[in-house]
Every structure is written in C-alpha cells, then in structure tokens.
Write a protein that holds these residues in place. Structure first.
Motif, PDB file in Angstrom:
ATOM      1  N   GLU A  33       0.899  -1.291  -0.012  1.00  0.00           N
ATOM      2  CA  GLU A  33       0.082   0.079  -0.143  1.00  0.00           C
ATOM      3  C   GLU A  33       0.947   1.080  -0.077  1.00  0.00           C
ATOM      4  N   LEU A  34       2.147   1.241   0.650  1.00  0.00           N
ATOM      5  CA  LEU A  34       2.710   2.293   0.822  1.00  0.00           C
ATOM      6  C   LEU A  34       3.482   2.702  -0.496  1.00  0.00           C
ATOM      7  N   ARG A  35       4.020   1.797  -1.230  1.00  0.00           N
ATOM      8  CA  ARG A  35       4.510   1.707  -2.366  1.00  0.00           C
ATOM      9  C   ARG A  35       3.608   2.151  -3.489  1.00  0.00           C
ATOM     10  N   GLN A  36       2.215   1.915  -3.323  1.00  0.00           N
ATOM     11  CA  GLN A  36       1.358   2.393  -4.278  1.00  0.00           C
ATOM     12  C   GLN A  36       0.935   3.967  -3.966  1.00  0.00           C
ATOM     13  N   GLN A  37       0.967   4.305  -2.709  1.00  0.00           N
ATOM     14  CA  GLN A  37       0.818   5.637  -2.399  1.00  0.00           C
ATOM     15  C   GLN A  37       2.130   6.508  -2.849  1.00  0.00           C
ATOM     16  N   CYS A  42       4.405  10.553  -6.470  1.00  0.00           N
ATOM     17  CA  CYS A  42       5.376  10.896  -7.672  1.00  0.00           C
ATOM     18  C   CYS A  42       4.473  11.352  -8.851  1.00  0.00           C
ATOM     19  N   LEU A  43       3.422  10.625  -9.355  1.00  0.00           N
ATOM     20  CA  LEU A  43       2.854  11.337 -10.363  1.00  0.00           C
ATOM     21  C   LEU A  43       2.158  12.564 -10.142  1.00  0.00           C
ATOM     22  N   ILE A  44       1.718  12.779  -8.857  1.00  0.00           N
ATOM     23  CA  ILE A  44       1.180  14.165  -8.787  1.00  0.00           C
ATOM     24  C   ILE A  44       2.210  15.008  -8.853  1.00  0.00           C
TER      25      ILE A  44
END
Ligand code: CMP
Length: 191
Positions: A33-37, A42-44
C-alpha cells in the motif's frame, strides 16, 4: 547411540508460527500500500512540476511589455495586469514622485479605488514609466488588452471610430475597461 530424532511441536509453537506468518503477510500488504501511495505521490509531483513550468511560460509571455519608443514628449506609466494568473511580476522603474501620482490616480479611479492598501502597493511595484510620441497609439480600438495605464505627464487623446471622445491628462487612468469586462479595447488612446 543411533537413534531417531523426533521434533516435537508444541501447540504454543504452532500458534506462534501462525501468528508470525499472519504478521508477515500484514506487513507485506502494508508495504505494498505504501509503495502504491508513493507511486501516486510521484505522479502528482510530476503533474505539479509540469503545471509550474506551464505557469512560468505563461507569466514570461505576460511579462513582456509593448515596445515603446523613447521620446520624452508625453509620459505615462503602464501596468501589466495578468488576468489569468493574478498579477505578473515586472521590474519597476518608478520614482518617488511618480509613486505618489500613481497612488492618487488609483484612489480617484472608480474601479481601482476598491483595491486595498496592499493591492495598491503591489500595483505600484508593477508599474514602469515609458514615453509616447505625438500621434503614437498606446491602445488600439478593437484589439485585445491586458494592460492598464496612468498618465504621468502630458496629454493623450481618446477616440472611438475616429471621433474624439476625451483628452486624458496627468493622473487619469485608462485601459481598465478591457480588463474589467474582459472585452476588446473600447477606444483608441494615442499621444
Ligand atoms: N468615453 C470615454 N471617455 C474617456 N475614456 C474612455 C472613454 N471610452 C473609453 N475610454 C478609455 O479608453 C480605453 C480604451 O481601452 P479600454 O477599453 O480597456 O479602456 C478604455 C477607457 O479607459
């Protein structure tokens, strides 16, 4: 001497093992979950950086003043107002006496008198003094406009469809209508 070794697993050990396995799975899930966040953040960040770059380009475009010929016959102070992104920052070349004139002009103008002290100070910082030749057009009727001006000295003539409307003198503000109503220039203003 020879013998077999039996591994005896007590119920406690079994429960402990199951518990540890459960913990490990839960931690892996949390990590995922942390990796996905992190990926999302990064995208933002990338998107924000792109927008900042675009904003920079946009303000650069608005920071360019109209080119003005220098001949000290009629002076006016011109302010560039960026209607898309608040106010563009431009260098200031105002002398103290001009600053006084500008503040007075702002205070007596219907539209600008609604600005508070901080906004007035911001505008004064954005003004720069330029010179206009006799007959030279500062504003052309029907054109796009994002600048507003204050006459610092001399006279300018306002015309509409070739008809003289008014003579502007020291302290008069002009060019506010296109900004205020987001419309084309309503008249021509020239030296
Ligand atoms: N009848 C008028 N009298 C004085 N000034 C005018 C008149 N009509 C237009 N102007 C000014 O001329 C400017 C031309 O550009 P703007 O329309 O932005 O804003 C306008 C006013 O500031």
């Amino acid at each position: 001497r020879a013998g077999k070794l039996l591994c005896i697993v007590s119920p406690f050990q079994v429960i402990h093992h199951i518990y540890m396995t459960y913990l490990l799975v839960a931690m892996e899930k949390q990590l995922e979950e942390l990796r996905q966040q992190l990926e999302k953040q990064c995208l933002i960040n990338q998107e924000l950086q792109r927008q900042n770059k675009d904003l920079g380009e946009y303000s650069k475009q608005y920071m360019t003043f109209r080119s003005i010929c220098i001949r000290p016959v009629v002076f006016y102070a011109g302010v560039q107002i960026n209607t898309g992104f608040r106010i563009a920052v431009v260098p200031t070349f105002c002398f103290y006496s001009e600053t006084n004139l500008i503040v007075k002009a702002i205070q007596k103008n219907d539209f600008l008198s609604r600005l508070d002290d901080e906004q007035i100070a911001m505008m004064v910082d954005l003004l720069r003094t330029s010179a206009i030749k006799p007959g030279e057009e500062v504003i052309k009727e029907g054109s796009e406009g994002d600048s507003m001006y204050i006459v610092a000295a001399g006279e300018l003539i306002v015309t509409q469809s070739g008809r003289d409307l008014r003579t502007l003198t020291k302290g008069d503000v002009f060019g506010e209508l296109a900004i205020l109503y987001n419309c084309k220039r309503t008249a021509t203003v020239k030296g």
